[in-house]
Design a protein around this motif. Structure first.
Motif: not given
Ligand code: ADP
Length: 358
Positions: A293-319
Motif C-alpha cells: 500500500a505504501q508503494v502504491l501511495a508513493e506512486q500516486f503521490n498520496t499517503k496511506v491514511i490507515g491500516q486496519l487489522p483483520i477483526q472478527e468482531n467487525l465481521m459479526t457487527d457488519l453481518d
C-alpha cells in the motif's frame, strides 16, 4: 482593558498548520465577546473531525496570554464549518464534498470502509450521506440493519425526490433498496450510469458536509462515467496487502489520475493489513504481506491514511447491522480525521488556485 482588535491581532499569530495561514485570515475566529477580564470566542475548524483541535485550542490560549495578558479568563468554543469543494457545490449547492471510495477488486473491504467512515464522521458531528453504488453487491443496508426499509417519495421545491433512509443519523441510499435481496441486478453500463446519476440528483440529500460514494469495484464503464460526470472532491483507494489486490488497486488509482479525469487521490487505506490474536495484543501478523500500500501511495503521490487489522468482531457487527455501535469503529477515528484533513487541504489548495486565477 483590551478590545476585539487586540484579540484578532493576537490570534493572527496562530497558524493552521495544514492550511499554512493564520486563523484570522482564514476567518476561523468568530463571535468575539469581551467583558472585563473575560474573553469568549469561537474557532471554526474546517471539519469536526479535525486532528489538530486540541493543538489549535492550546495555541489560541497561549497567544492571548502572550500577546495580551496571562490574566485573561479565556472561553473558547471549538466548532466547525466544513469547507466546501467549489466544484461540488457548483453542481449540487447543498453538498459540500463528494468522496468516492474505490477499489480494484471486490471483497477487499471497500463497503466496510465506506460505511465505517460515514458512521464515524457522523458521530463527529458532520452531516453525512452515504450512497451505496456498488451494483454488484450492495451490502451497506445490511451493515446498518436497514435492508428491509422501503424508499418513500417526497416533494421538495416542486420536485419529486427519493427520501434516503436514516441509518443512525447517516442519510443512506442504496441501489439495493430498489431490488429484492436475492435478485441479481443485471443492468448494462449506460443504464447503470444513468441510474446512479439519478441517485445523486433524484435523492433528497438535503445539506451534506460529506457525501460518500461506495463505488463498484474495478475500472469499467460505470466507474468511468461516474467519475467523469460527478463533481467528485477526491477518491480513497481501499486495498488489502496482497500483490494481486495492489496491482488491481493501481489500475483504480490510475483511472483517477488520468488527465481527462484528474480527481485527487486523498489517500490509500490498507484493510486486513495484519492480525493480532486477542491473547497476544502486542503481536502483529502480516498474513497477506506488507508494504504494498505504501508503494502504491508513493506512486500516486498520496499517503496511506490507515491500516486496519483483520477483526472478527467487525465481521459479526457488519453481518448483524450494528456498524454504528461497533467497537471496531474506533479503528476508523484516526483514519476519518486524516481523510477530513486531506479534504480540507485539497479544498484550500483549489480555492487558492481559483482565487489566483481571478
Ligand atoms: P467490498 O466492498 O470491497 O466488496 P466488503 O466491505 O463487503 O468488501 O467486505 C468483504 C467481507 O470482508 C465482508 O464480509 C466484511 O465483513 C469482511 N471484512 C472487511 N474488512 C474486514 C476486516 N478488517 N476484518 C474482518 N473482516 C472484514
Amino acid at each position: 482593558m483590551f478590545i476585539k482588535e487586540d484579540v484578532l491581532k493576537a490570534l493572527s499569530h496562530v497558524d493552521d498548520p495544514d492550511l499554512n495561514k493564520d486563523l484570522v485570515t482564514l476567518n476561523m475566529i468568530r463571535d468575539i465577546e469581551i467583558k472585563d477580564n473575560e474573553l469568549w470566542f469561537s474557532v471554526f475548524l474546517t471539519t469536526p473531525a479535525c486532528p489538530l483541535k486540541e493543538m489549535i485550542e492550546t495555541a489560541c490560549r497561549n497567544a492571548i496570554s502572550h500577546f495580551i495578558s496571562p490574566n485573561i479568563k479565556v472561553h473558547i468554543k471549538m466548532t466547525a464549518e466544513v469547507m466546501a469543494d467549489n466544484k461540488t457545490t457548483a453542481q449540487l449547492p447543498n453538498v459540500k464534498n463528494i468522496i468516492a471510495i474505490a477499489s480494484g477488486k471486490g471483497g477487499v473491504g471497500k463497503s466496510t470502509v465506506s460505511a465505517s467512515l460515514a458512521a464515524i464522521l457522523n458521530q463527529y458531528g458532520a452531516s453525512v450521506g452515504l450512497l451505496d453504488a456498488d451494483i454488484y453487491g450492495p451490502s451497506i443496508p445490511l451493515m446498518f440493519g436497514v435492508q428491509n426499509k422501503g424508499i418513500e417519495m417526497v416533494v421538495e421545491e416542486g420536485k419529486e425526490l427519493m427520501q434516503p433512509i436514516n441509518a443512525d443519523g447517516v442519510k443512506l441510499f442504496s441501489i439495493g433498496f430498489l431490488s429484492k435481496p436475492d435478485e441479481a441486478i443485471v443492468w448494462r453500463g449506460p443504464m447503470i450510469s444513468q441510474a446512479l446519476k439519478q441517485f445523486i440528483n433524484g435523492v433528497n440529500w438535503g445539506e451534506l458536509d460529506y457525501l460518500i460514494i461506495d463505488l463498484p469495484p474495478g475500472t469499467g464503464d460505470v466507474q468511468l462515467t461516474l467519475v467523469q460526470t460527478l463533481p467528485i472532491t477526491g477518491a480513497v483507494i481501499v486495498t488489502t496487502p496482497q500483490n494481486m489486490a495492489i496491482s488491481d488497486a493501481k489500475r483504480a488509482a490510475a483511472m483517477f489520475a488520468m488527465p481527462s479525469i484528474n480527481i485527487p487521490i486523498l489517500g490509500v487505506i490498507e484493510n486486513m493489513a495484519y492480525f493480532t490474536p486477542t491473547d497476544m495484543p502486542d503481536k502483529k501478523y502480516y498474513i497477506f504481506g506488507q508494504g504494498g500500500a505504501q508503494v502504491l501511495a508513493e506512486q500516486f503521490n498520496t499517503k496511506v491514511i490507515g491500516q486496519l487489522p483483520i477483526q472478527e468482531n467487525l465481521m459479526t457487527d457488519l453481518d448483524t447491522g450494528k456498524i454504528s455501535n461497533s467497537s471496531s469503529l474506533k479503528n476508523f477515528s484516526e483514519i476519518a480525521k486524516r481523510l477530513a484533513q486531506s479534504i480540507a487541504i485539497q479544498n484550500s489548495k483549489n480555492n487558492n488556485e481559483s482565487a489566483s486565477k481571478g
